[in-house]
Design an enzyme around this catalytic site. Structure first.
Site, PDB file in Angstrom:
ATOM      1  N   LYS A 110       0.810  -1.216   0.000  1.00 10.42           N
ATOM      2  CA  LYS A 110       0.000   0.000   0.000  1.00 10.42           C
ATOM      3  C   LYS A 110       0.844   1.267   0.000  1.00 10.42           C
ATOM      4  CE  LYS A 110      -4.241  -1.832   2.038  1.00 10.42           C
ATOM      5  NZ  LYS A 110      -5.270  -1.669   3.086  1.00 10.42           N
ATOM      6  N   LYS A 134      -8.310  -7.904 -10.666  1.00 11.40           N
ATOM      7  CA  LYS A 134      -9.347  -8.063  -9.653  1.00 11.40           C
ATOM      8  C   LYS A 134     -10.464  -7.045  -9.866  1.00 11.40           C
ATOM      9  CE  LYS A 134      -8.614  -8.899  -5.357  1.00 11.40           C
ATOM     10  NZ  LYS A 134      -8.175  -8.856  -3.941  1.00 11.40           N
ATOM     11  N   LYS A 153     -13.262  -1.265  -6.932  1.00 12.65           N
ATOM     12  CA  LYS A 153     -14.061  -0.043  -6.879  1.00 12.65           C
ATOM     13  C   LYS A 153     -13.359   1.106  -7.573  1.00 12.65           C
ATOM     14  CE  LYS A 153     -11.973   1.573  -2.668  1.00 12.65           C
ATOM     15  NZ  LYS A 153     -12.123   2.092  -1.331  1.00 12.65           N
TER      16      LYS A 153
END
Length: 342
Positions: free
Chosen positions: A111, A194, A197
């Protein structure tokens, strides 16, 4: 007593991957365990959130829980920030966990990326807060996917070190709850990525708020390939789909996997049913199934989010019950470490 703690971050745009990977499992677990289901809004703050959006997304996750079938009377449903034990216990665990343990956390590296020095300190100590979420209720089991296994191991390390340092058996050693092969839900436009959103194309995902018409439209237009569907002969000896096989036809196997998950069938059953058929026949069956399973959830979510006061009332009630469970545990932990309280 077997107790489960699990949660979902309120970062917006819940999609089919969130439902099949987590929320659907919560619905099943509520019949087998004492369950605490949290909207982990403090975790969301590890990355920048617009304040009004965060509040809206917190209600959206709550609505998803309820619309999917989680009973707020039978289970504790609340948002993390309403219960002080999470943050206070996390600080104690910040002082128990070792820097070396946190340095090994691969999710932080992923991240933070190349800009690690600019990442928030909250993102770095995120696993300690996750441990506090679980141990504030002395949960015994946590459902985990591949991305959270390492964090759960850290939670076990923290509990063991706390117990060792203070010569007690206060915190339980959490057991992972493995729910079988994880449902891998990929983009409807690109089967190698994947479902996300953050994808700029809304056609790449089925949102949990999508109604029947939107679900049908997206699945009908989902990317496929020109070949007929394969049979079960390509499966591994244990009935799983080998990764190398999946890569040969990523879009086809993504849609077949979605069908298998929604129908609660294994790969062998689905491949046997559709062997030799074209995508026209298969997509019709997939649309009918997805509309029947997911469509009502989207409609109910829209109804619930249109009444934020009712959603907030569920969270308030859940937070009151969560505080009743966590406060005695927090107080005893504070006494063990020597904190002087009134």
């Amino acid at each position: 007593m077997k107790r489960i703690f699990s949660g979902v971050q309120p970062t917006g745009n819940l999609h089919l991957g969130n439902y099949l990977g987590a929320i659907r499992n919560f619905v099943r677990l509520q019949h087998q365990y004492d369950c605490i289901f949290c909207v982990v809004d403090l975790h969301a703050l590890t990355l920048w959130q617009e304040p009004e959006e965060l509040r809206s997304h917190t209600r959206e996750v709550t609505a998803a829980y309820l619309a999917a079938g989680i009973d707020p009377q039978k289970n504790v449903v609340f948002n993390q920030s309403q219960v002080r034990a999470h943050a206070e216990l996390a600080w104690i665990f910040n002082c128990v966990a070792r820097i070396g343990w946190l340095n090994r956390m691969t999710q932080f590296k992923e991240k933070a990326g190349k800009h690690r020095e600019n990442a928030s300190a909250g993102l770095y100590v995120y696993p300690n807060l996750m441990a506090a979420d679980i141990l504030a209720y002395k949960a015994t089991h946590v459902p985990v996917g591949d991305d959270q296994r390492q964090h759960l191991e850290l939670c076990r390390d923290i509990a063991q070190k706390f117990n060792h340092d203070y010569k007690t058996e206060f915190f339980p050693i959490i057991e992972p709850l493995i729910l079988g092969a994880a449902t891998r839900v990929m983009s409807l436009r690109d089967g190698s990525k994947k479902m996300s959103k953050s994808d700029p194309s809304d056609m790449s995902r089925i949102n949990m708020t999508d109604g029947p018409d939107e679900i049908a439209k997206k699945l009908r237009k989902a990317t496929t390939d020109p070949d007929l569907l394969p049979g079960p002969g390509l499966l591994a000896a244990d009935g799983s789909l080998p990764d190398e096989t999946r890569k040969t036809r990523p879009e086809a196997f993504n849609l077949l996997g979605i069908y298998a998950a929604l129908a609660d069938e294994d790969w062998a059953a689905v491949l046997t049913e559709f062997e030799g058929k074209g995508f026209g026949d298969f997509k019709k069956a997939l649309v009918d199934l997805a509309v029947a399973k997911v469509g009502p959830i989207g409609d109910e979510m829209k109804r619930l989010t249109a009444d934020p006061g009712a959603v907030d009332a569920v969270l308030r009630d859940g937070a009151e019950r969560a505080r009743a469970l966590s406060e005695p545990i927090l107080r005893e932990c504070q006494d063990i470490v020597g904190l002087l309280r009134p």
